[in-house]
Write an enzyme that holds these catalytic residues in place. Sequence first.
Site, PDB file in Angstrom:
ATOM      1  N   GLN A   5     100.208 -12.118 -54.473  1.00  0.00           N
ATOM      2  CA  GLN A   5     101.317 -12.002 -53.516  1.00  0.00           C
ATOM      3  C   GLN A   5     101.859 -13.361 -53.114  1.00  0.00           C
ATOM      4  O   GLN A   5     103.032 -13.496 -52.774  1.00  0.00           O
ATOM      5  CB  GLN A   5     100.880 -11.226 -52.271  1.00  0.00           C
ATOM      6  CG  GLN A   5     100.612  -9.754 -52.515  1.00  0.00           C
ATOM      7  CD  GLN A   5      99.142  -9.466 -52.687  1.00  0.00           C
ATOM      8  OE1 GLN A   5      98.424 -10.260 -53.294  1.00  0.00           O
ATOM      9  NE2 GLN A   5      98.675  -8.343 -52.163  1.00  0.00           N
ATOM     10  N   ASN A  58      93.103 -10.035 -42.393  1.00  0.00           N
ATOM     11  CA  ASN A  58      94.232 -10.420 -43.237  1.00  0.00           C
ATOM     12  C   ASN A  58      93.764 -10.379 -44.688  1.00  0.00           C
ATOM     13  O   ASN A  58      92.604 -10.087 -44.972  1.00  0.00           O
ATOM     14  CB  ASN A  58      94.741 -11.813 -42.855  1.00  0.00           C
ATOM     15  CG  ASN A  58      96.091 -12.140 -43.482  1.00  0.00           C
ATOM     16  OD1 ASN A  58      97.027 -11.337 -43.413  1.00  0.00           O
ATOM     17  ND2 ASN A  58      96.201 -13.306 -44.106  1.00  0.00           N
ATOM     18  N   ASP A  74      96.996  -8.007 -40.691  1.00  0.00           N
ATOM     19  CA  ASP A  74      97.160  -6.567 -40.862  1.00  0.00           C
ATOM     20  C   ASP A  74      96.579  -5.781 -39.694  1.00  0.00           C
ATOM     21  O   ASP A  74      96.998  -4.656 -39.446  1.00  0.00           O
ATOM     22  CB  ASP A  74      96.506  -6.116 -42.166  1.00  0.00           C
ATOM     23  CG  ASP A  74      97.339  -6.524 -43.369  1.00  0.00           C
ATOM     24  OD1 ASP A  74      98.117  -5.686 -43.849  1.00  0.00           O
ATOM     25  OD2 ASP A  74      97.237  -7.682 -43.799  1.00  0.00           O
ATOM     26  N   ARG A 100     104.673  -3.353 -48.862  1.00  0.00           N
ATOM     27  CA  ARG A 100     103.417  -3.875 -48.326  1.00  0.00           C
ATOM     28  C   ARG A 100     103.739  -4.827 -47.182  1.00  0.00           C
ATOM     29  O   ARG A 100     104.890  -5.137 -46.923  1.00  0.00           O
ATOM     30  CB  ARG A 100     102.621  -4.607 -49.423  1.00  0.00           C
ATOM     31  CG  ARG A 100     103.487  -5.493 -50.291  1.00  0.00           C
ATOM     32  CD  ARG A 100     102.787  -6.695 -50.831  1.00  0.00           C
ATOM     33  NE  ARG A 100     102.341  -7.579 -49.757  1.00  0.00           N
ATOM     34  CZ  ARG A 100     103.140  -8.429 -49.110  1.00  0.00           C
ATOM     35  NH1 ARG A 100     104.443  -8.495 -49.376  1.00  0.00           N
ATOM     36  NH2 ARG A 100     102.653  -9.200 -48.151  1.00  0.00           N
ATOM     37  N   GLY A 101     102.684  -5.260 -46.488  1.00  0.00           N
ATOM     38  CA  GLY A 101     102.869  -6.077 -45.298  1.00  0.00           C
ATOM     39  C   GLY A 101     102.887  -5.184 -44.079  1.00  0.00           C
ATOM     40  O   GLY A 101     103.603  -4.180 -44.043  1.00  0.00           O
ATOM     41  N   ALA A 102     102.076  -5.531 -43.088  1.00  0.00           N
ATOM     42  CA  ALA A 102     101.878  -4.636 -41.948  1.00  0.00           C
ATOM     43  C   ALA A 102     103.186  -4.201 -41.281  1.00  0.00           C
ATOM     44  O   ALA A 102     103.406  -3.002 -41.074  1.00  0.00           O
ATOM     45  CB  ALA A 102     100.931  -5.285 -40.935  1.00  0.00           C
TER      46      ALA A 102
END
Length: 343
Positions: free
Chosen positions: A193, A244, A234, A48-50
Amino acid sequence: MAHDVRAVEWTGQGLRLIDQTVLPHRLEHLDVRDVDTLVAAIRNLAVRGAPALGVAGAFGVAIAIRQAEREHWDDAARDAAIGRIRNARPTAVNLAAGVDRVLPLVPKGLDAVVAEAQALLDEDVHGNRAIGRHGADWILARTPDRPLRILTHCNAGALATAGWGTALGVVRELHARARVEVVYADETRPLLQGARLTAWELDQAGIPYLIQADGAAPATILRGLVDVAVVGADRIAANGDTANKVGTVSVALACAEAGIPFVVAAPWSTVDLNTASGGDIPIEERAPEEILAWNGAHAAPEGARAYNPAFDVTPAKLVSALVTETGVLEVSSGETPRRASSR
């Protein structure tokens, strides 16, 4: 150390991912060699995470090519598999951008795609270091001359990127300059997260932190306990509106009321100039079970329904600065996203 952790690595046979669903209790890896496994890892937030999704998407094309060769797919089946990877999470523009970057190289074969995906990974690590430097310089020029109290929401560290981090990259740089007193890490409901991942990274790096409930963040800011908020993104629209993790906009509103900077740190690839404003950003809605249950046990009345958006949009007027690898844009002052000159 956390800054040496690689959330996404190419092994020569496939992708090796840190399984972020089991952190901080265990550090485990997933070896991904087929499209179904990769799509599942993206959707369940094992990766995960852009920025990390962008790298995973680029290497995912290589996985699709390998699987097509192994299982004797035709081009149409291979391309459909690539499309499934590209669309696995709609809000994070980097995922589609990573796929699109290597797509023109598919006719040249696996090695060409892997080389370009690796170039994207290397660029992200280098760019994150630059984001850290630019962000720290900008913040230190506008905050008290002492160690700072910083608030962050969700996880935008090494785990969310190819390495080092965006928002946490700024924090790491400030820590290296001995300018961090404490980091308030919002727990980031419903999947924590912040409490699981950001806290783990800060602990590994030796940076002092406090975990707080998301709902506590605005009051922490308004009580004067925070000097600056730094978050990731994101997707950033052409007008500077920023998507976000849900809960971010309340942080931005509190920063505006308190008169402290609200800083967005993200690679330029997160800026989507084809999306005019935040109203045009698709907002992913996730399974209601994420907020109706906890650890497999029901936490709500039988038959309860849920609204579970994964992201919210912060209007550009609330974004003090957008930090990319090319420099800083002061969005709330009227600068719209464009490749900045370093300042």
